[in-house]
Write an enzyme that holds these catalytic residues in place. Structure first.
Site, PDB file in Angstrom:
ATOM      1  N   ILE A 190       9.304   9.173   6.039  1.00  0.00           N
ATOM      2  CA  ILE A 190       8.922  10.532   5.683  1.00  0.00           C
ATOM      3  C   ILE A 190       9.605  10.950   4.386  1.00  0.00           C
ATOM      4  O   ILE A 190       8.969  11.501   3.478  1.00  0.00           O
ATOM      5  CB  ILE A 190       9.274  11.509   6.820  1.00  0.00           C
ATOM      6  CG1 ILE A 190       8.455  11.195   8.063  1.00  0.00           C
ATOM      7  CG2 ILE A 190       9.028  12.953   6.377  1.00  0.00           C
ATOM      8  CD1 ILE A 190       8.834  12.013   9.283  1.00  0.00           C
ATOM      9  N   ARG A 292      12.826  11.865  13.796  1.00  0.00           N
ATOM     10  CA  ARG A 292      12.195  12.764  14.753  1.00  0.00           C
ATOM     11  C   ARG A 292      12.727  12.467  16.153  1.00  0.00           C
ATOM     12  O   ARG A 292      13.193  11.354  16.433  1.00  0.00           O
ATOM     13  CB  ARG A 292      10.665  12.610  14.713  1.00  0.00           C
ATOM     14  CG  ARG A 292      10.081  12.953  13.341  1.00  0.00           C
ATOM     15  CD  ARG A 292       8.563  12.835  13.329  1.00  0.00           C
ATOM     16  NE  ARG A 292       7.914  13.810  14.195  1.00  0.00           N
ATOM     17  CZ  ARG A 292       7.647  15.065  13.843  1.00  0.00           C
ATOM     18  NH1 ARG A 292       7.975  15.515  12.635  1.00  0.00           N
ATOM     19  NH2 ARG A 292       7.060  15.879  14.689  1.00  0.00           N
ATOM     20  N   HIS A 464     -15.376 -11.548  -3.423  1.00  0.00           N
ATOM     21  CA  HIS A 464     -14.666 -11.566  -4.706  1.00  0.00           C
ATOM     22  C   HIS A 464     -15.310 -10.561  -5.651  1.00  0.00           C
ATOM     23  O   HIS A 464     -16.531 -10.448  -5.703  1.00  0.00           O
ATOM     24  CB  HIS A 464     -14.740 -12.968  -5.322  1.00  0.00           C
ATOM     25  CG  HIS A 464     -14.097 -13.035  -6.686  1.00  0.00           C
ATOM     26  ND1 HIS A 464     -12.734 -13.076  -6.853  1.00  0.00           N
ATOM     27  CD2 HIS A 464     -14.653 -13.056  -7.922  1.00  0.00           C
ATOM     28  CE1 HIS A 464     -12.461 -13.133  -8.149  1.00  0.00           C
ATOM     29  NE2 HIS A 464     -13.616 -13.120  -8.820  1.00  0.00           N
TER      30      HIS A 464
END
Length: 488
Positions: A190, A292, A464
């Site tokens: 974060i 968290r 490709h």
């Protein structure tokens, strides 16, 4: 549902409407179960409203501005003007579209939606408190419950989120002006993602991290390009420090104080020594992003007999069951890794187990991604993890500087690495750092899920020019016959 003291019943009660909870509710509805979904804030949870989606929207927007301003090598000379209000309006529009979509999907699958905060009264009953004056509460009886209450930012001492200059990630994603300077506490995913966003908006960013590197848990070769790109953006790093306090400056802004992470020497150290090594940083705002923690302390889980570990996580088995057989837990509240897609997968499993389906959680091919610049993505086992598990490994790697498509994007830092069992070639894991790593990792997750071999991946013809050719070439490199890089 009737507001008041009336007791109503439901087959499946889901508490929390984030990616784990709403997926569980919808899947249970699809399986013809009577479902009630309780949400106290906003449908979509933290991910859709305050985390994954708004942060990725701002990452995309700031990437576009930065790329346009940095494309002289391509013959493009631009000086983009950033309208932050317009950018935030666009971001909010994306969020609103997704959250309203969640609500519509729930209703279309016959999920009963109930706004409020749920508290267990016993192992078969919850009380739901409704917000707003005079709204009261009601009682719900359930046969099965799924706890999906998610997580919240960890708050550190002296940095309360209700203090105006101190931000959590939610507040940082809703600023109405670009700060001139920002101290970010924590160099996890974060902190690093938002440090990049604000650096590209023109903010002077300093990151404080108590460890000696960014992105704990990721291998050094994956982190190296991210750290270099961040440095190129002007982000400063202060490793080995923990933020300890802040105060207001007389001339405006604040001063953040950080102490050495290792405050004690072998002989005990001293306060004077710590003060001599103390770091002081003048800044306009400070973003605290140290991790968290599960939201499990608001539920009165003990009333239902549901147990948590010492960190507050609800322990579950491979079928998402808690220690109480008919109560399940999914998503962040059920433990690491805290990933939205992991929670969604657990939510589906919980719903299917309740419906009598033979479902189970499979963590073997659980991908993870960090949306830094460049991105990092992993799945399965690392080389060291595979060796610790007893495998004789073979690895293949392809540098993106050898990818025609990567070169045409102007972004060729990074590589694809595949880990396989040397005996039979089965793909065991993979790691990618580079553009679109979060997208490229899906192919390798599927390879692990299906038990594919290096030969399977290498012999699959890839379009490709694409970045996905790097996956094929990494498999070929492990087999010793890559075409566009030297074989080991």
């Amino acid at each position: 549902m009737v507001v008041g003291d009336v007791t109503t019943g439901t087959d499946v009660l889901v508490i929390g409407a984030g990616p784990a909870g709403y997926v569980a509710a919808i899947r249970a509805g699809q399986l013809d179960l009577d479902v009630t979904l309780v949400e106290k804030d906003a449908y979509g949870g933290t991910c859709l409203n305050y985390g994954c989606i708004p942060s990725k929207a701002l990452i995309t927007a700031t990437d576009i501005a930065h790329e346009a301003a940095s494309a002289e090598e391509m013959g493009i000379h631009a000086d983009p003007a950033i309208d932050l209000a317009g950018m935030m309006d666009w971001k909010d529009g994306v969020v609103d579209q997704l959250t309203s979509g969640v609500e519509k999907l729930c209703k279309a699958n016959q999920v009963n939606l109930l706004e409020g905060t749920a508290h267990f009264a016993d192992e078969n009953t919850v009380r739901v408190s409704h917000s707003g004056e005079g709204q009261g509460s009601e009682t719900l009886e359930f046969e099965h419950a799924i706890v999906a209450t998610g997580s919240r930012p960890i708050q550190i001492p002296n940095f309360e989120f209700d203090d105006e200059p101190v931000l959590d990630s939610k507040q940082a994603l809703a600023l109405d002006s670009v700060p001139d300077s920002l101290v970010v506490v924590g160099a996890g995913y974060i902190g690093m993602e938002l440090a990049g966003v604000f650096a590209k908006l023109g903010t002077d960013v300093t990151v404080i991290e108590m460890l000696d590197s960014i992105l704990p848990g990721y291998d050094d070769d994956l982190k190296r390009p991210v750290k270099q790109r961040a440095t190129d953006l002007g982000i400063d790093f202060e490793f080995g420090y923990t933020a300890s306090d802040w105060d207001e400056r007389e001339d405006g802004g604040i001063r953040v104080v950080a102490d050495p992470a290792e405050q004690a020497t072998a002989d005990g150290g001293s306060a004077e020594a710590v003060a001599d090594e103390r770091l002081e940083l003048d800044t306009e705002k400070v973003l605290v992003a140290v991790g968290r923690q599960p939201v499990s302390d608001t539920l009165d889980l003990a009333e239902a007999g549901v147990e948590t570990d010492d960190r507050g996580f609800i322990e579950i088995d491979s079928r998402a069951r808690t220690n109480v057989d008919h109560i399940f837990a999914v998503g962040d509240v059920a433990g690491e890794p805290m990933l939205a897609h992991k929670g969604s997968a657990e939510g589906q499993v919980a719903a299917e187990v309740i419906a009598g389906e033979p479902a189970a959680i499979d963590q073997q091919a659980m991908p993870a991604a960090v949306f830094t610049d460049p991105e990092i993505a992993t799945v399965g086992m690392t080389e060291s993890e595979a060796e610790d598990a007893g495998f004789e490994t073979v690895t293949g790697q392809f540098p993106l500087r050898a990818s025609g498509r990567a070169l045409t994007t102007g972004d060729s830092d990074g590589f694809v690495k595949i880990v396989a069992d040397d005996a039979d070639g089965y793909v065991l894991g993979a790691s990618i750092v580079g553009p679109e790593a979060s997208e490229l990792i899906a192919e390798l997750g599927l390879a692990i899920e299906l038990g594919a071999t290096l030969e399977d991946v290498a012999s699959t013809v890839h379009t490709h020019p694409t970045l996905s050719e790097a996956v094929m070439e990494a498999a070929e490199n492990a087999l010793g016959h890559a075409i566009h890089t030297l074989n080991r």
